[in-house]
Design a protein around this motif. Structure first.
Motif, PDB file in Angstrom:
ATOM      1  N   ASP A   1      21.364 -39.862  34.628  1.00  0.00           N
ATOM      2  CA  ASP A   1      20.760 -40.735  33.777  1.00  0.00           C
ATOM      3  C   ASP A   1      21.653 -40.838  32.070  1.00  0.00           C
ATOM      4  O   ASP A   1      21.915 -42.068  31.846  1.00  0.00           O
ATOM      5  CB  ASP A   1      19.428 -40.232  33.200  1.00  0.00           C
ATOM      6  CG  ASP A   1      18.391 -40.147  34.500  1.00  0.00           C
ATOM      7  OD1 ASP A   1      18.598 -40.862  35.480  1.00  0.00           O
ATOM      8  OD2 ASP A   1      17.258 -39.888  34.383  1.00  0.00           O
TER       9      ASP A   1
ATOM     10  N   ARG B   1      15.878 -53.809  29.159  1.00  0.00           N
ATOM     11  CA  ARG B   1      14.789 -52.685  29.025  1.00  0.00           C
ATOM     12  C   ARG B   1      13.413 -53.573  29.478  1.00  0.00           C
ATOM     13  O   ARG B   1      12.582 -53.197  30.001  1.00  0.00           O
ATOM     14  CB  ARG B   1      15.064 -51.756  28.142  1.00  0.00           C
ATOM     15  CG  ARG B   1      16.135 -51.061  28.130  1.00  0.00           C
ATOM     16  CD  ARG B   1      16.355 -50.036  26.992  1.00  0.00           C
ATOM     17  NE  ARG B   1      15.469 -48.888  26.830  1.00  0.00           N
ATOM     18  CZ  ARG B   1      14.466 -49.019  25.965  1.00  0.00           C
ATOM     19  NH1 ARG B   1      14.327 -49.797  25.102  1.00  0.00           N
ATOM     20  NH2 ARG B   1      13.651 -47.681  26.201  1.00  0.00           N
TER      21      ARG B   1
ATOM     22  N   LEU C   1      17.523 -48.582  31.895  1.00  0.00           N
ATOM     23  CA  LEU C   1      18.194 -47.885  30.865  1.00  0.00           C
ATOM     24  C   LEU C   1      19.135 -48.773  30.100  1.00  0.00           C
ATOM     25  O   LEU C   1      19.635 -48.196  29.108  1.00  0.00           O
ATOM     26  CB  LEU C   1      19.112 -47.017  31.565  1.00  0.00           C
ATOM     27  CG  LEU C   1      18.542 -45.876  32.471  1.00  0.00           C
ATOM     28  CD1 LEU C   1      19.568 -45.099  33.475  1.00  0.00           C
ATOM     29  CD2 LEU C   1      17.666 -44.868  31.656  1.00  0.00           C
TER      30      LEU C   1
ATOM     31  N   ARG D   1      25.672 -46.707  23.589  1.00  0.00           N
ATOM     32  CA  ARG D   1      26.558 -47.131  24.786  1.00  0.00           C
ATOM     33  C   ARG D   1      28.049 -46.744  24.573  1.00  0.00           C
ATOM     34  O   ARG D   1      28.589 -46.886  23.314  1.00  0.00           O
ATOM     35  CB  ARG D   1      26.593 -48.407  25.074  1.00  0.00           C
ATOM     36  CG  ARG D   1      25.025 -48.999  25.615  1.00  0.00           C
ATOM     37  CD  ARG D   1      24.725 -50.464  25.405  1.00  0.00           C
ATOM     38  NE  ARG D   1      25.918 -51.213  26.313  1.00  0.00           N
ATOM     39  CZ  ARG D   1      25.995 -52.474  26.187  1.00  0.00           C
ATOM     40  NH1 ARG D   1      25.229 -53.033  25.328  1.00  0.00           N
ATOM     41  NH2 ARG D   1      26.845 -53.153  27.200  1.00  0.00           N
TER      42      ARG D   1
ATOM     43  N   PRO E   1      16.391 -44.856  24.944  1.00  0.00           N
ATOM     44  CA  PRO E   1      17.959 -44.828  25.202  1.00  0.00           C
ATOM     45  C   PRO E   1      18.448 -43.492  24.967  1.00  0.00           C
ATOM     46  O   PRO E   1      17.868 -42.751  23.906  1.00  0.00           O
ATOM     47  CB  PRO E   1      18.661 -45.873  24.325  1.00  0.00           C
ATOM     48  CG  PRO E   1      17.719 -46.919  24.132  1.00  0.00           C
ATOM     49  CD  PRO E   1      16.157 -46.042  23.975  1.00  0.00           C
TER      50      PRO E   1
ATOM     51  N   ALA F   1      23.130 -44.448  31.207  1.00  0.00           N
ATOM     52  CA  ALA F   1      22.628 -44.846  30.111  1.00  0.00           C
ATOM     53  C   ALA F   1      23.655 -45.084  29.001  1.00  0.00           C
ATOM     54  O   ALA F   1      23.573 -45.894  27.840  1.00  0.00           O
ATOM     55  CB  ALA F   1      21.567 -44.033  29.319  1.00  0.00           C
TER      56      ALA F   1
END
Length: 374
Positions: free
Chosen positions: A269, A345, A298, A179, A175, A273
């Motif tokens: 990305d 994932r 992701l 988040r 990662p 992610a």
């Protein structure tokens, strides 16, 4: 095994940004070569994918030509495929052709009568009804989802060896960081992707939303405004441009709902992610779902409408949520934190890694080659 992979003349492999089929080819070829397959790539001269041979008729991709009238561009795919035919005629070391060129590929290859062919269907099979209803029996095909194949004409289903889900090289990546709070819709901006539905829901719920993706190849606000202000521009009346200008832009407030244009590489990305969830309010029966697979890889929980391939990719309640209505979709957005990113994932690594896709294709290659033997 020597395999000629026909990617077509539209974009280089891998593509610089958007490019569905070319990204699939770029994901598949490396693990095939790791397994001893010798790959001859039929693409454009600017392709940088490491292969054993590259053959081309065009130095650069011809994707921009697709916006022109058919009678101005119909020779592009045929010139490319004629080059493939000449290559096959001059050599006897090609064991199989893995074709990705829509309609022109199987039509020419069937008439040629050369090595066995596996043709991968990447698109909506409601197109080209007359061709698919009389599909050449000498060509084997595969779909990219079972949902896609269920909607195929009988002749096409009879030629099918089954479906192989798309993969992503993003599986196994660590990662990028924690988040964030925003939701994201990643992909080409068009009515079929349903960006307006995502914007409407997020505005109603007060949830931040980022729309990322090109509008008919236009990647920035400046490019889009140039087209919007010029009625004579060839893209001014394009359905995707009109959808963005007439529908999506009504929701863009620069704060809660934003369009950030086309994002590529590491920037793309990182945006993906860091998202709280990826939204897929699709307005059609999506055949492949590359963006869904990337979200899982992701650790971004996907939330979408129960259409097309999504029920085959998302395990409802474990790796994402599926809804039957817009109202239900809104309810699942409130519960998206119940999905474990690590489970997403793990599922992507188990089902959607390049090695898994390559193994499935190798099995199909062997089946097609075996069928061609006396």
């Amino acid at each position: 095994m020597n395999v000629l992979v026909n990617a077509g003349p539209w974009l280089q492999v891998p593509p610089p940004g958007y490019g569905g089929i070319e990204n699939v080819v770029a994901t598949l070829v490396p693990p095939l070569r790791e397994r001893g397959v010798r790959v001859i790539l039929a693409s454009v001269g600017s392709s940088t994918l490491e292969v054993d041979e590259l053959i081309s008729v065009y130095d650069e991709g011809r994707f921009s030509e697709l916006q022109k009238p058919y009678n101005q561009v119909m020779g592009i795919a045929h010139a490319h495929q004629a080059m493939v035919a000449r290559e096959l005629a001059r050599r006897d070391d090609v064991d199989l052709v893995h074709d990705h060129l829509e309609v022109v590929g199987p039509a020419v290859l069937a008439a040629l009568g050369g090595p066995p062919v596996l043709h991968t269907l990447h698109w909506d099979l409601r197109k080209h009804a007359a061709f698919y209803e009389a599909f050449p029996s000498s060509i084997a095909v595969n779909g990219v989802s079972e949902s896609q194949l269920r909607r195929a004409p009988d002749a096409l289903r009879a030629a099918s060896l089954g479906a192989i889900h798309l993969a992503t090289p993003m599986t196994g990546r660590e990662p990028h960081g924690p988040r964030g709070e925003c939701f994201v819709v990643m992909g080409r901006v068009c009515g079929l992707k349903g960006q307006h539905v995502a914007a409407r829901i997020c505005q109603k719920l007060g949830l931040p939303l980022v729309l990322a993706g090109p509008v008919s190849g236009l990647g920035t606000q400046a490019e889009l405004e140039m087209v919007a202000q010029n009625p004579d521009h060839p893209l001014h009346g394009h359905p995707d441009v009109r959808y963005h200008l007439d529908v999506v832009s009504a929701y863009l407030d620069g704060d809660l709902v934003r369009w950030v244009g086309a994002v590529e590489g590491a920037e793309r990305d990182e945006l993906y992610a860091s998202a709280r969830a990826a939204l897929f309010p699709i307005q059609w029966d999506e055949p492949g779902g590359t963006a869904v697979v990337e979200a899982l890889a992701l650790g971004v929980p996907p939330v979408g409408l129960r259409r097309g391939c999504l029920p085959e990719i998302i395990d409802h309640g474990r790796t994402g949520f599926l809804a039957d209505t817009e109202e239900e979709l809104a309810e699942w957005l409130r519960r998206v934190d119940e999905i474990d990113p690590e489970e997403c994932r793990r599922e992507a690594a188990r089902r959607f890694s390049p090695s898994v896709m390559a193994e499935r294709y190798l099995e199909m290659y062997e089946t097609v080659v075996a069928r061609s033997r006396p």
